[in-house]
Design a protein around this motif. Structure first.
Motif, short mmCIF file in Angstrom:
data_model
loop_
_atom_site.label_atom_id
_atom_site.label_comp_id
_atom_site.label_asym_id
_atom_site.label_seq_id
_atom_site.Cartn_x
_atom_site.Cartn_y
_atom_site.Cartn_z
N ASN A 104 -22.35 -10.26 -44.97
CA ASN A 104 -21.80 -10.95 -46.14
C ASN A 104 -20.29 -11.11 -46.09
O ASN A 104 -19.71 -11.72 -46.98
N GLU A 105 -19.66 -10.53 -45.07
CA GLU A 105 -18.20 -10.59 -45.01
C GLU A 105 -17.76 -11.89 -44.37
O GLU A 105 -18.33 -12.34 -43.37
N THR A 106 -16.75 -12.52 -44.94
CA THR A 106 -16.22 -13.78 -44.43
C THR A 106 -14.89 -13.56 -43.72
O THR A 106 -14.30 -12.47 -43.79
N HIS A 107 -14.40 -14.62 -43.04
CA HIS A 107 -13.11 -14.53 -42.37
C HIS A 107 -12.00 -14.30 -43.39
O HIS A 107 -11.99 -14.90 -44.46
N ALA A 108 -11.06 -13.44 -43.03
CA ALA A 108 -9.90 -13.19 -43.88
C ALA A 108 -8.66 -13.13 -43.00
O ALA A 108 -8.69 -12.54 -41.91
N GLN A 109 -7.59 -13.75 -43.46
CA GLN A 109 -6.36 -13.75 -42.67
C GLN A 109 -5.68 -12.39 -42.78
O GLN A 109 -5.66 -11.76 -43.84
N LEU A 110 -5.11 -11.93 -41.67
CA LEU A 110 -4.40 -10.65 -41.62
C LEU A 110 -2.90 -10.90 -41.66
O LEU A 110 -2.39 -11.82 -41.02
N TRP A 111 -2.22 -10.05 -42.42
CA TRP A 111 -0.77 -10.16 -42.57
C TRP A 111 -0.12 -8.86 -42.12
O TRP A 111 -0.76 -7.81 -42.09
N ASP A 112 1.14 -8.95 -41.80
CA ASP A 112 1.90 -7.74 -41.46
C ASP A 112 1.95 -6.82 -42.67
O ASP A 112 2.35 -7.23 -43.76
N GLY A 113 1.53 -5.58 -42.50
CA GLY A 113 1.51 -4.63 -43.60
C GLY A 113 0.17 -4.50 -44.29
O GLY A 113 0.02 -3.74 -45.25
N ALA A 114 -0.84 -5.26 -43.83
CA ALA A 114 -2.17 -5.19 -44.45
C ALA A 114 -2.83 -3.84 -44.16
O ALA A 114 -2.37 -3.07 -43.34
N ARG A 115 -3.95 -3.60 -44.86
CA ARG A 115 -4.73 -2.37 -44.72
C ARG A 115 -3.86 -1.12 -44.86
O ARG A 115 -3.80 -0.26 -44.00
N GLN A 116 -3.17 -1.08 -45.99
CA GLN A 116 -2.30 0.05 -46.32
C GLN A 116 -1.25 0.28 -45.23
O GLN A 116 -1.00 1.41 -44.82
N ASP A 117 -0.68 -0.81 -44.78
CA ASP A 117 0.42 -0.81 -43.82
C ASP A 117 0.00 -0.31 -42.44
O ASP A 117 0.83 0.09 -41.62
N ARG A 118 -1.30 -0.36 -42.16
CA ARG A 118 -1.77 0.03 -40.83
C ARG A 118 -1.71 -1.14 -39.85
O ARG A 118 -1.80 -0.95 -38.64
N VAL A 119 -1.58 -2.36 -40.38
CA VAL A 119 -1.54 -3.56 -39.53
C VAL A 119 -0.08 -3.98 -39.33
O VAL A 119 0.67 -4.12 -40.30
N LYS A 120 0.30 -4.18 -38.06
CA LYS A 120 1.63 -4.66 -37.72
C LYS A 120 1.49 -5.90 -36.85
O LYS A 120 0.76 -5.89 -35.85
N ILE A 121 2.16 -6.99 -37.24
CA ILE A 121 2.11 -8.24 -36.48
C ILE A 121 3.53 -8.61 -36.06
O ILE A 121 4.43 -8.72 -36.91
N ASN A 122 3.73 -8.79 -34.77
CA ASN A 122 5.02 -9.22 -34.23
C ASN A 122 4.82 -10.55 -33.53
O ASN A 122 3.93 -10.69 -32.67
N ALA A 123 5.64 -11.54 -33.88
CA ALA A 123 5.52 -12.87 -33.28
C ALA A 123 6.90 -13.38 -32.88
O ALA A 123 7.90 -13.09 -33.55
N THR A 124 6.94 -14.12 -31.78
CA THR A 124 8.17 -14.76 -31.33
C THR A 124 7.86 -16.23 -31.02
O THR A 124 6.79 -16.54 -30.48
N TYR A 125 8.80 -17.11 -31.36
CA TYR A 125 8.65 -18.54 -31.11
C TYR A 125 9.89 -19.02 -30.38
O TYR A 125 10.91 -19.31 -30.98
N ASN A 126 9.78 -19.03 -29.06
CA ASN A 126 10.91 -19.46 -28.24
C ASN A 126 10.50 -20.70 -27.45
O ASN A 126 10.38 -21.78 -28.01
N LEU A 127 10.24 -20.57 -26.16
CA LEU A 127 9.73 -21.70 -25.39
C LEU A 127 8.26 -21.94 -25.69
O LEU A 127 7.75 -23.06 -25.55
N HIS A 128 7.57 -20.85 -26.07
CA HIS A 128 6.18 -20.95 -26.52
C HIS A 128 5.96 -19.84 -27.55
O HIS A 128 6.88 -19.11 -27.89
N SER A 129 4.75 -19.70 -28.03
CA SER A 129 4.45 -18.76 -29.10
C SER A 129 3.76 -17.52 -28.53
O SER A 129 2.84 -17.63 -27.72
#
Length: 332
Positions: free
Chosen positions: A42-67
């Motif tokens: 019954n679970e659907t797709h959900a977007q993840l953000w930096d700091g989600a799940r009680q700050d257990r999720v960390k997302i680092n992204a860089t956009y230079n020549l490519h992503s």
């Protein structure tokens, strides 16, 4: 947009961490998002953000020549099992609330399986001049292909046995080999246990005898190479008692397994003697003795003055000898 690196499916133990990596290229440079779908039907797709799940999720992204984008999740639980999706798009309308994007998001998926951490029972057996460490897994859920023992990042022993238990024997006493030892069960994922050899502080002095000049600063140092670390350090002087920072002449700096006593403006009469460094941890106490000798500031001149005196005496003897020696007869 197109992927040049996609996330890989992984198995992890509960309480461990996982890291997924994604890299995309395109013109203009595409945006990367992370989405998640759990194992619940019954679970659907959900977007993840930096700091989600009680700050257990960390997302680092860089956009230079490519992503490039990396998502890491710490302290995994069973609820973190599921499908993680890396999405990339460089359509200008990709995040518009009413317009549909002309180019759909491209997607790359990876599954993360979080396995319940098996219980590891550890034991330390002390024998005559040897210590035996052992680890056992209760009800192993994963096939084991070998074992390894590690201490201070150095491999001590390894094998290719498939047993649910492993042991390692150390020649010597506990006091000589205290520390943290890791037993590793080779599996997918790797299973690690920890065995501690704990003893009271085994305190040693950097130098058992120190020398200092009158008026200078004396430095006495002690260390504790054993485990666990020292919780409290103290310094004492024979016939004086405990030394304190507040006295003005003594400066004590202690950190972990090392302590340092600085004595300002050394005095021959007052500061010469034996000093004791005392350490305390959860298992007891230990101490070491440092003998301090204070020399006069003129002490360094005595060898030079002795040489000068010897030269003066020698010159005087030669002079007297030459004066008293009879002159040779002068020939016609």
């Amino acid at each position: 947009a197109g992927f040049i690196k996609s996330p890989l499916s992984q198995k992890r133990l509960a309480q461990d961490s996982v890291e997924l990596y994604c890299e995309a290229i395109g013109n203009p440079i595409p945006e990367i998002q992370w989405w998640f779908e759990g194992n619940d039907p019954n679970e659907t797709h959900a977007q993840l953000w930096d700091g989600a799940r009680q700050d257990r999720v960390k997302i680092n992204a860089t956009y230079n020549l490519h992503s490039t984008s990396t998502i890491s999740i710490a302290n995994l639980t069973a609820d973190d099992s599921g499908m993680y999706e890396c999405r990339a798009s460089n359509d200008p309308d990709r995040n518009h609330l009413s317009k549909s994007p002309k180019v759909k998001w491209i997607r790359s998926q990876a599954n993360v399986f979080v396995i319940e951490r098996p219980e590891i029972v550890t034991n330390v057996t002390v024998g005559p001049d040897k210590v035996t460490l052992s680890c056992s897994i209760s009800a192993p859920q994963l096939p084991i292909t070998g074992h390894k023992w590690i201490h201070k990042e150095k491999t001590l022993q390894e094998d290719s046995n498939s047993g649910a238990s492993t042991s390692y024997t150390i020649e010597g006493t506990m006091e000589e080999h205290s520390g943290i030892y890791e037993c590793i069960f080779e599996a997918n994922p790797q299973i690690r246990g920890q065995v501690n050899i704990s003893v009271p502080p085994q305190v040693t002095a950097y130098k058992k005898s120190e020398h200092g000049n009158e008026g200078d600063t004396g430095v006495l140092t002690c260390k504790n190479p054993s485990f666990p670390a020292v919780t409290t350090w103290s310094w004492h002087k024979s016939g004086h008692g405990r030394l304190e920072n507040a006295s003005g002449r003594y400066i004590i700096k202690s950190s972990g397994n090392k302590t340092e006593l600085r004595i300002l403006k050394l005095d021959i009469e007052q500061d010469t003697g034996d000093y004791f460094c005392n350490a305390t941890n959860s298992l007891g106490t230990g101490d070491a003795t440092v003998n301090l000798r204070v020399r006069s500031r003129l002490a360094a001149l005595w060898p030079f003055l002795g040489i000068v005196a010897e030269v003066l005496v020698l010159v005087t003897i030669i002079f007297i000898y030459e004066k008293r020696r009879k002159p040779d007869e002068v020939p016609d």
